[in-house]
Write an enzyme that holds these catalytic residues in place. Structure first.
Site, mmCIF file in Angstrom:
data_model
loop_
_atom_site.group_PDB
_atom_site.id
_atom_site.type_symbol
_atom_site.label_atom_id
_atom_site.label_comp_id
_atom_site.label_asym_id
_atom_site.label_seq_id
_atom_site.Cartn_x
_atom_site.Cartn_y
_atom_site.Cartn_z
ATOM 1 N N GLY A 33 -1.878 -2.551 9.664
ATOM 2 C CA GLY A 33 -2.697 -1.410 10.071
ATOM 3 C C GLY A 33 -4.040 -1.413 9.371
ATOM 4 O O GLY A 33 -4.981 -0.747 9.807
ATOM 5 N N THR B 137 -7.640 -2.027 8.328
ATOM 6 C CA THR B 137 -8.789 -2.416 9.143
ATOM 7 C C THR B 137 -9.772 -3.235 8.304
ATOM 8 O O THR B 137 -9.564 -3.430 7.103
ATOM 9 C CB THR B 137 -9.483 -1.155 9.694
ATOM 10 O OG1 THR B 137 -9.647 -0.235 8.605
ATOM 11 C CG2 THR B 137 -8.661 -0.515 10.786
ATOM 12 N N HIS C 74 -14.454 10.221 10.126
ATOM 13 C CA HIS C 74 -13.315 10.030 9.225
ATOM 14 C C HIS C 74 -13.527 10.753 7.896
ATOM 15 O O HIS C 74 -14.656 11.048 7.505
ATOM 16 C CB HIS C 74 -13.090 8.543 8.946
ATOM 17 C CG HIS C 74 -12.395 7.817 10.059
ATOM 18 N ND1 HIS C 74 -13.060 7.330 11.154
ATOM 19 C CD2 HIS C 74 -11.088 7.494 10.239
ATOM 20 C CE1 HIS C 74 -12.197 6.741 11.975
ATOM 21 N NE2 HIS C 74 -10.982 6.825 11.439
ATOM 22 N N GLY D 174 -0.240 4.741 -0.981
ATOM 23 C CA GLY D 174 -1.417 5.278 -0.296
ATOM 24 C C GLY D 174 -1.050 6.331 0.747
ATOM 25 O O GLY D 174 0.130 6.645 0.951
ATOM 26 N N LYS D 175 -2.080 6.857 1.409
ATOM 27 C CA LYS D 175 -1.866 7.937 2.389
ATOM 28 C C LYS D 175 -0.967 7.454 3.535
ATOM 29 O O LYS D 175 -0.044 8.143 3.934
ATOM 30 C CB LYS D 175 -3.226 8.421 2.924
ATOM 31 C CG LYS D 175 -4.080 9.121 1.863
ATOM 32 C CD LYS D 175 -5.384 9.662 2.410
ATOM 33 C CE LYS D 175 -6.465 8.617 2.596
ATOM 34 N NZ LYS D 175 -6.891 7.886 1.386
ATOM 35 N N MET D 176 -1.263 6.263 4.060
ATOM 36 C CA MET D 176 -0.440 5.732 5.153
ATOM 37 C C MET D 176 0.876 5.175 4.638
ATOM 38 O O MET D 176 1.927 5.356 5.260
ATOM 39 C CB MET D 176 -1.224 4.651 5.913
ATOM 40 C CG MET D 176 -2.308 5.199 6.810
ATOM 41 S SD MET D 176 -1.662 6.235 8.143
ATOM 42 C CE MET D 176 -0.885 5.023 9.181
ATOM 43 N N GLY E 280 -12.092 0.442 12.432
ATOM 44 C CA GLY E 280 -11.504 -0.641 13.224
ATOM 45 C C GLY E 280 -11.293 -0.203 14.663
ATOM 46 O O GLY E 280 -11.479 -0.984 15.606
ATOM 47 N N THR E 281 -10.932 1.054 14.845
ATOM 48 C CA THR E 281 -10.686 1.565 16.202
ATOM 49 C C THR E 281 -11.971 1.570 17.032
ATOM 50 O O THR E 281 -11.957 1.200 18.209
ATOM 51 C CB THR E 281 -10.143 3.011 16.116
ATOM 52 O OG1 THR E 281 -9.022 3.011 15.235
ATOM 53 C CG2 THR E 281 -9.740 3.524 17.472
ATOM 54 N N LYS F 222 -12.591 6.719 3.217
ATOM 55 C CA LYS F 222 -12.469 5.487 4.011
ATOM 56 C C LYS F 222 -13.450 4.436 3.510
ATOM 57 O O LYS F 222 -14.636 4.707 3.343
ATOM 58 C CB LYS F 222 -12.718 5.802 5.488
ATOM 59 C CG LYS F 222 -12.493 4.617 6.391
ATOM 60 C CD LYS F 222 -12.361 5.025 7.845
ATOM 61 C CE LYS F 222 -12.226 3.815 8.754
ATOM 62 N NZ LYS F 222 -11.078 2.967 8.414
ATOM 63 N N GLY G 225 0.856 -1.192 0.000
ATOM 64 C CA GLY G 225 0.000 0.000 0.000
ATOM 65 C C GLY G 225 0.890 1.239 0.000
ATOM 66 O O GLY G 225 0.519 2.297 0.502
HETATM 67 N N1 LIG Z 1 -4.055 1.176 12.112
HETATM 68 C C1 LIG Z 1 -3.972 2.474 11.962
HETATM 69 O O1 LIG Z 1 -3.457 3.208 12.845
HETATM 70 C C2 LIG Z 1 -4.473 3.095 10.713
HETATM 71 C C3 LIG Z 1 -5.110 2.305 9.808
HETATM 72 N N2 LIG Z 1 -5.526 2.805 8.630
HETATM 73 C C4 LIG Z 1 -6.108 1.847 7.702
HETATM 74 O O2 LIG Z 1 -5.127 1.566 6.706
HETATM 75 C C5 LIG Z 1 -5.774 1.254 5.480
HETATM 76 C C6 LIG Z 1 -5.230 2.127 4.366
HETATM 77 O O3 LIG Z 1 -5.536 3.460 4.646
HETATM 78 P P1 LIG Z 1 -5.044 4.665 3.708
HETATM 79 O O4 LIG Z 1 -3.573 4.683 3.572
HETATM 80 O O5 LIG Z 1 -5.738 5.865 4.216
HETATM 81 O O6 LIG Z 1 -5.714 4.222 2.308
HETATM 82 P P2 LIG Z 1 -5.286 4.632 0.830
HETATM 83 O O7 LIG Z 1 -6.429 4.266 -0.046
HETATM 84 O O8 LIG Z 1 -4.760 6.014 0.802
HETATM 85 O O9 LIG Z 1 -4.050 3.645 0.521
HETATM 86 C C7 LIG Z 1 -4.159 2.296 0.243
HETATM 87 C C8 LIG Z 1 -3.216 1.971 -0.899
HETATM 88 O O10 LIG Z 1 -3.172 0.551 -1.072
HETATM 89 C C9 LIG Z 1 -3.372 0.266 -2.444
HETATM 90 N N3 LIG Z 1 -3.938 -1.083 -2.557
HETATM 91 C C10 LIG Z 1 -5.244 -1.470 -2.566
HETATM 92 N N4 LIG Z 1 -5.321 -2.808 -2.650
HETATM 93 C C11 LIG Z 1 -4.046 -3.270 -2.691
HETATM 94 C C12 LIG Z 1 -3.484 -4.577 -2.769
HETATM 95 N N5 LIG Z 1 -4.226 -5.672 -2.851
HETATM 96 N N6 LIG Z 1 -2.135 -4.681 -2.798
HETATM 97 C C13 LIG Z 1 -1.342 -3.580 -2.753
HETATM 98 N N7 LIG Z 1 -1.828 -2.320 -2.691
HETATM 99 C C14 LIG Z 1 -3.170 -2.176 -2.637
HETATM 100 C C15 LIG Z 1 -4.304 1.352 -2.928
HETATM 101 O O11 LIG Z 1 -4.269 1.448 -4.325
HETATM 102 P P3 LIG Z 1 -5.620 1.984 -5.075
HETATM 103 O O12 LIG Z 1 -5.919 3.310 -4.482
HETATM 104 O O13 LIG Z 1 -5.202 2.040 -6.510
HETATM 105 O O14 LIG Z 1 -6.667 0.956 -4.775
HETATM 106 C C16 LIG Z 1 -3.694 2.568 -2.231
HETATM 107 O O15 LIG Z 1 -2.597 3.107 -2.953
HETATM 108 C C17 LIG Z 1 -7.285 1.413 5.749
HETATM 109 O O16 LIG Z 1 -7.831 0.157 6.083
HETATM 110 C C18 LIG Z 1 -7.317 2.321 6.966
HETATM 111 O O17 LIG Z 1 -8.471 2.128 7.744
HETATM 112 C C19 LIG Z 1 -5.364 4.116 8.309
HETATM 113 C C20 LIG Z 1 -4.780 4.964 9.191
HETATM 114 C C21 LIG Z 1 -4.275 4.532 10.477
HETATM 115 O O1 LIG Z 2 -9.010 4.997 7.583
HETATM 116 C C1 LIG Z 2 -8.423 5.734 8.424
HETATM 117 O O2 LIG Z 2 -8.027 6.871 8.160
HETATM 118 C C2 LIG Z 2 -8.188 5.180 9.758
HETATM 119 N N1 LIG Z 2 -8.461 3.927 9.972
HETATM 120 C C3 LIG Z 2 -8.270 3.217 11.187
HETATM 121 C C4 LIG Z 2 -9.595 2.694 11.703
HETATM 122 O O3 LIG Z 2 -10.434 2.240 10.911
HETATM 123 O O4 LIG Z 2 -9.792 2.694 12.919
HETATM 124 C C5 LIG Z 2 -7.473 3.992 12.189
HETATM 125 C C6 LIG Z 2 -7.737 5.471 12.197
HETATM 126 O O5 LIG Z 2 -9.016 5.675 12.696
HETATM 127 C C7 LIG Z 2 -7.592 6.043 10.792
#
Ligand SMILES: NC(=O)C1=CN([C@@H]2O[C@H](COP(=O)(O)OP(=O)(O)OC[C@H]3O[C@@H](n4cnc5c(N)ncnc54)[C@H](OP(=O)(O)O)[C@@H]3O)[C@@H](O)[C@H]2O)C=CC1
Ligand SMILES: O=C(O)C1=N[C@H](C(=O)O)C[C@H](O)C1
Length: 278
Positions: free
Chosen positions: A111, A113, A167, A16-18, A177-178, A171, A13
């Site tokens: 990470g 969810t 959020h 992506g943002k994270m 998930g939190t 999302k 990923g």
């Molecule tokens: N645990 C924590 O503290 C946190 C958890 N999260 C969780 O993390 C996850 C990602 O969040 P976020 O970064 O905001 O999302 P984004 O959509 O910004 O990033 C996800 C990235 O993964 C890519 N992707 C999708 N499917 C696949 C795959 N099968 N293999 C490889 N890459 C893939 C997406 O591509 P494309 O866009 O082209 O599909 C995208 O570039 C979410 O489930 C979010 O809830 C987020 C923040 C904090």
């Molecule tokens: O998608 C998000 O942004 C986040 N996802 C996680 C969740 O589903 O709890 C963690 C945080 O809230 C940010």
């Protein structure tokens, strides 16, 4: 840092943002080596992961969509510590990503969810049988761990509680998930919350939110302009006690992510929640 003590890291990923935030944090940690950057987005294939993350210098790690070959490559690297896969992808992909990593002996730090309780149980079994550490962390920020601790303390005195999570509108999963984890932690206190005093009718389905463990309701808000926020609201006669956590930058998750990468190699099974490794 010599190669023998360095931990090889694959970020899934990565575009992506994270993922971009994790690339920067891994690049800044002297004991970690970014070996692979995986993402399925077509327009990012072949781009340098460091440049995509906003670093001034390239990391010479291209974005690729080839997870399995990358897992095999890192698993075959004998001069370093066991490899770690950091996954911030999508709820639909995360289960199979974790299984693949464990099958190659690569430790997942997850990470993403949206895993169901049944999927989590299966993954815990799989990790246990493979004697491989795996960390599934719904929220990597210390502020959320502290909020949850405070909520557990408050729940000793309050019998009524509801959760609101807010959020950004990109999302994919709801509730967060939190919020699910927070409701589970409260439910583990062993009391029943929110005993109804009237019979309620939802005139529009969903008006009262989703019903999680032990009668705890979760309300999900999705709006542009938000990042990630959560309120846990306790009520009793004549008083309301509100706990709230706000994020303003995804950098807040990085100390937790880096800690998890360093700790996962010491584990032999699946561990759920940041509070377990602090
Ligand atoms: N645990 C924590 O503290 C946190 C958890 N999260 C969780 O993390 C996850 C990602 O969040 P976020 O970064 O905001 O999302 P984004 O959509 O910004 O990033 C996800 C990235 O993964 C890519 N992707 C999708 N499917 C696949 C795959 N099968 N293999 C490889 N890459 C893939 C997406 O591509 P494309 O866009 O082209 O599909 C995208 O570039 C979410 O489930 C979010 O809830 C987020 C923040 C904090
Ligand atoms: O998608 C998000 O942004 C986040 N996802 C996680 C969740 O589903 O709890 C963690 C945080 O809230 C940010």
């Amino acid at each position: 840092m010599s190669n023998q003590t360095s931990i090889p890291v694959i970020v899934n990923g990565a575009a992506g943002k994270m993922g971009r935030e994790v690339i920067k944090a891994v690049a800044a940690a002297s004991d970690l080596t970014l070996m692979g950057a995986i993402d399925t987005t077509p327009e990012h294939q072949g781009k340098d992961a460091g440049e995509l993350a906003g670093l001034s210098e390239p990391l010479e790690v291209p974005i690729t969509n080839q997870l399995e070959p990358m897992l095999a490559y890192v698993a075959g690297e004998r001069q370093m510590q066991p490899g770690v896969l950091v996954d911030f992808t999508h709820p639909d992909a995360v289960y199979s990503n974790i299984r693949s990593a464990i099958a190659y002996g690569i430790r997942p730090v997850v990470g993403t969810t949206g895993l169901s309780p049944a999927q989590l149980e299966e993954l815990a079994d799989f990790a246990e049988k493979a004697s491989t550490g795996c960390l599934v962390i719904p929220n990597f920020s210390i502020g959320m761990v502290l909020l949850q601790e405070a909520a557990l303390r408050a729940s000793q005195y309050f019998d009524h509680v509801e959760i609101i999570e807010l959020h950004h509108n990109q999302k994919a999963d709801a509730p967060s998930g939190t919020a699910i984890q927070t409701a589970q932690l409260l439910a583990e206190m062993g009391k029943t919350f929110n005993t109804a005093i009237v019979e309620e009718t939802e005139k529009i389905p969903g008006a009262r939110g989703s019903l999680a463990d032990e009668g705890i309701r979760i309300h999900s808000i999705r709006l542009p302009g938000l990042i990630a926020h959560q309120e846990v609201i306790f009520g009793a006669a004549g008083q309301i006690y509100t706990l709230r956590h706000d994020t303003s930058d995804r950098a807040c998750y990085m100390p937790g992510v880096i800690l998890a990468i360093r700790k996962v190699n010491q584990l032999k099974s699946l561990v759920y929640g940041l509070e377990k490794i602090l």
